[in-house]
Design a protein around this motif. Sequence first.
Motif, PDB file in Angstrom:
ATOM      1  N   LEU A 156      15.400   5.179   0.968  1.00 36.01           N
ATOM      2  CA  LEU A 156      14.838   6.089   1.961  1.00 36.01           C
ATOM      3  C   LEU A 156      13.673   5.426   2.718  1.00 36.01           C
ATOM      4  O   LEU A 156      13.574   5.518   3.951  1.00 36.01           O
ATOM      5  CB  LEU A 156      14.356   7.358   1.237  1.00 36.01           C
ATOM      6  N   ASP A 157      12.811   4.714   1.978  1.00 34.02           N
ATOM      7  CA  ASP A 157      11.690   4.010   2.619  1.00 34.02           C
ATOM      8  C   ASP A 157      12.185   3.000   3.649  1.00 34.02           C
ATOM      9  O   ASP A 157      11.679   2.938   4.768  1.00 34.02           O
ATOM     10  CB  ASP A 157      10.858   3.261   1.562  1.00 34.02           C
TER      11      ASP A 157
ATOM     12  N   TYR B   1      21.020   9.602  13.664  1.00 31.46           N
ATOM     13  CA  TYR B   1      20.451  10.579  12.728  1.00 31.46           C
ATOM     14  C   TYR B   1      20.570  10.080  11.291  1.00 31.46           C
ATOM     15  O   TYR B   1      21.373   9.193  10.988  1.00 31.46           O
ATOM     16  CB  TYR B   1      21.197  11.903  12.833  1.00 31.46           C
ATOM     17  N   LEU B   2      19.811  10.745  10.409  1.00 34.33           N
ATOM     18  CA  LEU B   2      19.933  10.428   8.984  1.00 34.33           C
ATOM     19  C   LEU B   2      21.245  10.989   8.422  1.00 34.33           C
ATOM     20  O   LEU B   2      21.849  10.402   7.526  1.00 34.33           O
ATOM     21  CB  LEU B   2      18.728  11.030   8.241  1.00 34.33           C
TER      22      LEU B   2
ATOM     23  N   ARG C 179      10.683  14.443  -1.304  1.00 33.58           N
ATOM     24  CA  ARG C 179      10.961  13.713  -0.050  1.00 33.58           C
ATOM     25  C   ARG C 179      12.238  14.234   0.610  1.00 33.58           C
ATOM     26  O   ARG C 179      12.331  14.376   1.831  1.00 33.58           O
ATOM     27  CB  ARG C 179      11.134  12.209  -0.336  1.00 33.58           C
TER      28      ARG C 179
ATOM     29  N   ASN D 134      13.907   1.984  10.855  1.00 35.91           N
ATOM     30  CA  ASN D 134      14.653   2.804  11.818  1.00 35.91           C
ATOM     31  C   ASN D 134      16.133   2.426  11.865  1.00 35.91           C
ATOM     32  O   ASN D 134      16.710   2.152  12.923  1.00 35.91           O
ATOM     33  CB  ASN D 134      14.013   2.685  13.206  1.00 35.91           C
TER      34      ASN D 134
ATOM     35  N   LYS E 118      13.850   4.529   6.791  1.00 37.36           N
ATOM     36  CA  LYS E 118      12.840   5.082   7.704  1.00 37.36           C
ATOM     37  C   LYS E 118      12.025   3.975   8.367  1.00 37.36           C
ATOM     38  O   LYS E 118      11.859   3.942   9.585  1.00 37.36           O
ATOM     39  CB  LYS E 118      11.892   6.006   6.926  1.00 37.36           C
ATOM     40  N   ALA E 119      11.496   3.059   7.539  1.00 30.57           N
ATOM     41  CA  ALA E 119      10.579   2.041   8.062  1.00 30.57           C
ATOM     42  C   ALA E 119      11.272   1.144   9.093  1.00 30.57           C
ATOM     43  O   ALA E 119      10.656   0.730  10.075  1.00 30.57           O
ATOM     44  CB  ALA E 119      10.022   1.202   6.910  1.00 30.57           C
TER      45      ALA E 119
ATOM     46  N   VAL F 103      13.333  15.566   4.519  1.00 32.20           N
ATOM     47  CA  VAL F 103      14.178  14.826   5.468  1.00 32.20           C
ATOM     48  C   VAL F 103      15.557  15.441   5.678  1.00 32.20           C
ATOM     49  O   VAL F 103      16.380  14.882   6.399  1.00 32.20           O
ATOM     50  CB  VAL F 103      14.330  13.337   5.044  1.00 32.20           C
TER      51      VAL F 103
ATOM     52  N   TRP G  41      22.429   8.937   5.267  1.00 31.37           N
ATOM     53  CA  TRP G  41      21.451   7.840   5.246  1.00 31.37           C
ATOM     54  C   TRP G  41      21.497   6.957   6.478  1.00 31.37           C
ATOM     55  O   TRP G  41      21.154   5.783   6.422  1.00 31.37           O
ATOM     56  CB  TRP G  41      21.638   7.002   3.963  1.00 31.37           C
ATOM     57  N   GLY G  42      21.957   7.505   7.602  1.00 23.44           N
ATOM     58  CA  GLY G  42      21.926   6.729   8.839  1.00 23.44           C
ATOM     59  C   GLY G  42      23.208   5.997   9.150  1.00 23.44           C
ATOM     60  O   GLY G  42      23.342   5.378  10.205  1.00 23.44           O
TER      61      GLY G  42
END
Length: 436
Positions: free
Chosen positions: A318-319, A257-258, A96, A325, A322-323, A100, A251-252
């Motif tokens: 991470l899930d 951005y991440l 993953r 936002n 992303k989920a 990313v 990680w945001g």
Amino acid sequence: MIERTSPEALREQHAAYVFANVATYYDEPLVLVRGEGATVWDADGRSYLDAFGGILTVLLGHAHPAVTERVKAQVERLVHTSTLYVNEPMVTLSARLAEVTPGALKRSFFTNSGTEANETALLVARLYTGREAVLALRHSYHGRSALTLSAGGQGAYKAGGSLPGVYHLASPYCYRCPFGLTYPACDLRCAKDAEEVILTAAGGEVAAFIAEPFQGVGGFITPPPEYFKEVVAIVRRYGGIFIADEVQTGWGRTGRYLWGIEHWDVVPEVMTSAKGMANGFPIGWTIATEEVAAAFTKATISTFGGNPVSTAAALAVLDVVKAENLPENAERVGEALQDGLRALQDLYPAIGDVRGKGLMVGVELVHGGKRPAPDLLRRWMEAARKRGLLIGKGGLYGNVARIAPPITIGRSEAEEIVRILKAAMEDVMPYWERDA
Ligand code: PMP
């Protein structure tokens, strides 16, 4: 039943049995017993809004249910294997992460802390280039091993001497420009410092430049937009690679951005992270391009690195990021927070600078003439704590408040942070000194 020790006794035992140089915040160190979302409770039952996110570790807030469930299930299944055996969460996470991360970053190696992640990064950079010289920024922090302490740019942590082969560049610290210049007329003199250091102290060649996209412990120092492009181009010209230390900025956290480095439109050859990556579970992570990772040919092993519990937690993080936002949330709420803090800056001359990106916001406190005011920050933190708010401290002079709540917070929590900091500033201003 576990017998509970009183907070007073815990503080006494901490003072008697823990290394005395282990830094704690507050005149009366805080004894935390529980956390949920952006709230923590101390041993006396008082609650606090945690605007330091457990020192940026609880990215999603305390006891996030998605992380808790995934970790619980993993603990019941398999706790530990070591890198000698293949485990599913670690491998799934590696795949993953290759997706990313920017550019050609592909191969991951897991450890237990940010220190180890950077130690690994510097090692692979030296192996890949066959060179020794490491460039790092003044004011930076990269860990507490001998090499990462040497790379760090803050005297307060540099115990035990420095290892050879590490050279420090001027920081892109516009509020206190080391060259006394002003952006953009400065023509990025700080980036050009890299060439001078390479040609003089470093002997003309370089293995790596390691830097935080926004300096964390250094006081959320935020570079001008073109800084990284320019400095990394110089480093590459002399054969070096770029290591982005995303321990605090990943990680945001910095919004939109991440990764923090994405704000600066530069793609590193190696990247590291830790802290918020597993929402509080110990983890360190180094990712490198195929080519760079291939230079590390000796067998390597980590007993707890890549353990299935920490990597399962990281997958859950991470899930959720992303989920939901969350980079977008961090950008939106972070802007509201900065607006609120800038409004305080207009009211209080003790607030010299407000900086950062997303939910990584620094507030530099000063007396008249921009004199650093660590005394005011100590008072501000105590006054905020009394009102139920935890913030962090940073900066070379210990005068920068670090505000980095979980990136799940909404506008109402951002408003609450500003409201409490305003009330706390009223307690502090009588101690502000006009004359430098
Ligand atoms: N890099 C950065 C940017 C950090 O902020 C830290 C921790 N403050 C580290 C590395 C070291 O991480 P750890 O404490 O997990 O070893």
